[in-house]
Design a protein around this motif. Structure first.
Motif, PDB file in Angstrom:
ATOM      1  N   ALA A 148      17.334  -5.398   7.283  1.00  0.00           N
ATOM      2  CA  ALA A 148      16.315  -4.378   7.037  1.00  0.00           C
ATOM      3  C   ALA A 148      15.629  -4.684   5.719  1.00  0.00           C
ATOM      4  O   ALA A 148      16.255  -5.171   4.771  1.00  0.00           O
ATOM      5  CB  ALA A 148      16.945  -2.986   6.988  1.00  0.00           C
ATOM      6  N   ILE A 149      14.334  -4.390   5.640  1.00  0.00           N
ATOM      7  CA  ILE A 149      13.519  -4.781   4.494  1.00  0.00           C
ATOM      8  C   ILE A 149      12.389  -3.774   4.325  1.00  0.00           C
ATOM      9  O   ILE A 149      12.089  -3.004   5.242  1.00  0.00           O
ATOM     10  CB  ILE A 149      12.995  -6.228   4.708  1.00  0.00           C
ATOM     11  N   VAL A 150      11.756  -3.786   3.150  1.00  0.00           N
ATOM     12  CA  VAL A 150      10.698  -2.826   2.830  1.00  0.00           C
ATOM     13  C   VAL A 150       9.351  -3.530   2.770  1.00  0.00           C
ATOM     14  O   VAL A 150       9.212  -4.567   2.103  1.00  0.00           O
ATOM     15  CB  VAL A 150      10.980  -2.139   1.483  1.00  0.00           C
ATOM     16  N   LEU A 151       8.368  -2.976   3.458  1.00  0.00           N
ATOM     17  CA  LEU A 151       6.984  -3.424   3.373  1.00  0.00           C
ATOM     18  C   LEU A 151       6.225  -2.420   2.527  1.00  0.00           C
ATOM     19  O   LEU A 151       6.003  -1.279   2.951  1.00  0.00           O
ATOM     20  CB  LEU A 151       6.358  -3.533   4.764  1.00  0.00           C
ATOM     21  N   ALA A 152       5.874  -2.807   1.308  1.00  0.00           N
ATOM     22  CA  ALA A 152       5.166  -1.918   0.388  1.00  0.00           C
ATOM     23  C   ALA A 152       3.689  -2.285   0.375  1.00  0.00           C
ATOM     24  O   ALA A 152       3.331  -3.435   0.066  1.00  0.00           O
ATOM     25  CB  ALA A 152       5.757  -2.033  -1.017  1.00  0.00           C
ATOM     26  N   LEU A 153       2.848  -1.331   0.715  1.00  0.00           N
ATOM     27  CA  LEU A 153       1.407  -1.577   0.814  1.00  0.00           C
ATOM     28  C   LEU A 153       0.644  -0.625  -0.102  1.00  0.00           C
ATOM     29  O   LEU A 153       1.021   0.538  -0.257  1.00  0.00           O
ATOM     30  CB  LEU A 153       0.940  -1.375   2.256  1.00  0.00           C
ATOM     31  N   PRO A 154      -0.459  -1.102  -0.705  1.00  0.00           N
ATOM     32  CA  PRO A 154      -1.237  -0.230  -1.587  1.00  0.00           C
ATOM     33  C   PRO A 154      -1.970   0.852  -0.802  1.00  0.00           C
ATOM     34  O   PRO A 154      -2.176   0.739   0.423  1.00  0.00           O
ATOM     35  CB  PRO A 154      -2.228  -1.198  -2.250  1.00  0.00           C
ATOM     36  N   GLN A 155      -2.390   1.886  -1.513  1.00  0.00           N
ATOM     37  CA  GLN A 155      -3.058   3.019  -0.877  1.00  0.00           C
ATOM     38  C   GLN A 155      -4.394   2.630  -0.257  1.00  0.00           C
ATOM     39  O   GLN A 155      -4.907   3.345   0.603  1.00  0.00           O
ATOM     40  CB  GLN A 155      -3.268   4.137  -1.901  1.00  0.00           C
ATOM     41  N   THR A 156      -4.971   1.510  -0.675  1.00  0.00           N
ATOM     42  CA  THR A 156      -6.246   1.072  -0.103  1.00  0.00           C
ATOM     43  C   THR A 156      -6.108   0.644   1.357  1.00  0.00           C
ATOM     44  O   THR A 156      -7.112   0.528   2.066  1.00  0.00           O
ATOM     45  CB  THR A 156      -6.828  -0.099  -0.921  1.00  0.00           C
ATOM     46  N   VAL A 157      -4.896   0.392   1.800  1.00  0.00           N
ATOM     47  CA  VAL A 157      -4.638   0.096   3.217  1.00  0.00           C
ATOM     48  C   VAL A 157      -4.417   1.425   3.927  1.00  0.00           C
ATOM     49  O   VAL A 157      -3.558   2.212   3.531  1.00  0.00           O
ATOM     50  CB  VAL A 157      -3.401  -0.812   3.367  1.00  0.00           C
ATOM     51  N   SER A 158      -5.170   1.679   4.977  1.00  0.00           N
ATOM     52  CA  SER A 158      -5.086   2.964   5.671  1.00  0.00           C
ATOM     53  C   SER A 158      -3.709   3.165   6.296  1.00  0.00           C
ATOM     54  O   SER A 158      -2.989   2.196   6.569  1.00  0.00           O
ATOM     55  CB  SER A 158      -6.153   3.053   6.762  1.00  0.00           C
ATOM     56  N   ASP A 159      -3.363   4.422   6.540  1.00  0.00           N
ATOM     57  CA  ASP A 159      -2.075   4.719   7.174  1.00  0.00           C
ATOM     58  C   ASP A 159      -1.991   4.072   8.548  1.00  0.00           C
ATOM     59  O   ASP A 159      -0.930   3.544   8.931  1.00  0.00           O
ATOM     60  CB  ASP A 159      -1.897   6.234   7.310  1.00  0.00           C
ATOM     61  N   GLU A 160      -3.098   4.090   9.273  1.00  0.00           N
ATOM     62  CA  GLU A 160      -3.111   3.496  10.621  1.00  0.00           C
ATOM     63  C   GLU A 160      -2.847   1.997  10.556  1.00  0.00           C
ATOM     64  O   GLU A 160      -2.051   1.448  11.324  1.00  0.00           O
ATOM     65  CB  GLU A 160      -4.454   3.772  11.294  1.00  0.00           C
TER      66      GLU A 160
END
Length: 332
Positions: A148-160
């Protein structure tokens, strides 16, 4: 014609393990590496030198020409942390177009600027940059051991779009959790390597499980202090990217950083310990000084990291332990 879904830049064990995992799950993956002889050998043998037991799936293409990886709509950066920004300054002008975002999978803090890679690469690539990090050993991921691992994305990437990427990169054997705390995820991945060196030192000195448990726990507190003051979230520290990765790296026999610390604890010099590990990158060595500089800028005390730095500077490991055990008494 091979049209890649994912381009992986960096042919080390971790980048290759991820490429194998995604190709095994059905994606077309283009894996680029900078050394022609190494890439030619991988193309001929369909194996990686450090992942010898795992054959490449048919839909994984390897090359020292980045064209196929550039053509993919998603780029994964998997190069050693300290050389990554300069590598992308050279690579980026060769691409006809940029993807919508880049996800890096490297761990560390840049020595030169004290930035995380997302901070440095956003300016170099001019696209959003996320991070993939967590408690994973490359060989286990390549063999399909559940992870298991974490994908951390900035807020500029939409939730969809974030959820779509989470689904795209997940597989039956690689479960991905979504986060919006990019800097916290990166800092956890960097600092756990420093703490793993300290845990290896405890093992090398044969100080026992009590001491190692205490060190890991207090190390987690150091991690939390720096992550929070730099804008990360406490929940990240207590999750897979923080506590999970620290537990794995500080106790797992495959951990380069822990093994390096253990060898030094047994009496080897820093250079001899590095040589014994085949010259592999010991990420915690590069991160430690940068982390201490950041802590000093914000008035924080990181005693375990400070002792690791003294160790790297040639001080005796027994002295590091003595100083930690004789510090002034505090409340938890």
């Amino acid at each position: 014609m091979f049209r890649a879904d994912i381009g992986v830049f960096g042919s080390g064990a971790w980048g290759t393990a991820l490429a194998i995992t995604w190709a095994r799950a059905g994606a077309k993956v283009a894996l680029w590496g900078t050394f022609p002889d190494e890439m030619a050998q991988m193309a001929a043998t369909r194996r990686h030198l450090r992942l010898k037991d795992v054959a490449f799936p048919d839909n994984l293409q390897t090359s020292d020409d980045p064209a196929a990886a550039f053509a993919a709509p998603l780029w994964i950066s998997a190069m050693p942390t300290q050389v990554t920004p300069e590598a992308w300054r050279s690579l980026r002008p060769r691409a006809e177009q940029a993807p919508e975002l880049v996800i890096h999978v490297s761990k560390g803090i840049l020595q030169s600027t004290h930035q995380t890679l997302s901070q440095a690469l956003t300016g170099v690539l001019d696209v959003p940059v996320g991070a993939l990090s967590g408690p994973t050993f490359a060989d286990e991921v390549s063999r399909g051991v559940p992870s298991a691992i974490v994908l951390a994305l900035p807020q500029t990437v939409s939730d969809e779009r974030a959820k779509a990427l989470q689904a795209q990169l997940s597989s039956e054997k690689l479960r991905i959790y979504l986060s919006r705390d990019v800097v916290g995820t990166e800092l956890c991945g960097a600092l756990k390597n420093v703490l793993a060196i300290a845990a290896g030192l405890v093992d090398g000195l044969k100080l026992g499980y009590n001491a190692r448990a205490a060190l890991i726990t207090r190390g987690l507190a150091e991690m939390a202090r720096l992550v929070e003051v730099l804008g990360g979230q406490p929940s990240t520290v207590m999750g897979l990217a923080g506590m999970g990765d620290l537990l794995l790296t500080a106790t797992g026999p495959q951990s380069r950083n822990r093994t390096f610390g253990e060898l030094v604890g047994r009496g080897q010099s820093v250079d001899a310990a590095r040589d014994a590990l085949g010259g592999q990158v010991i990420e915690g060595m590069f991160t430690c000084e940068a982390a201490l500089d950041l802590a000093q800028e914000h008035g924080l005390d990181l005693p375990i990291a400070a002792e690791v730095q003294r160790l790297l500077n040639g001080e005796r490991p027994e002295e590091a332990v003595r100083r930690l055990m004789t510090r002034s008494l505090k409340s938890e």
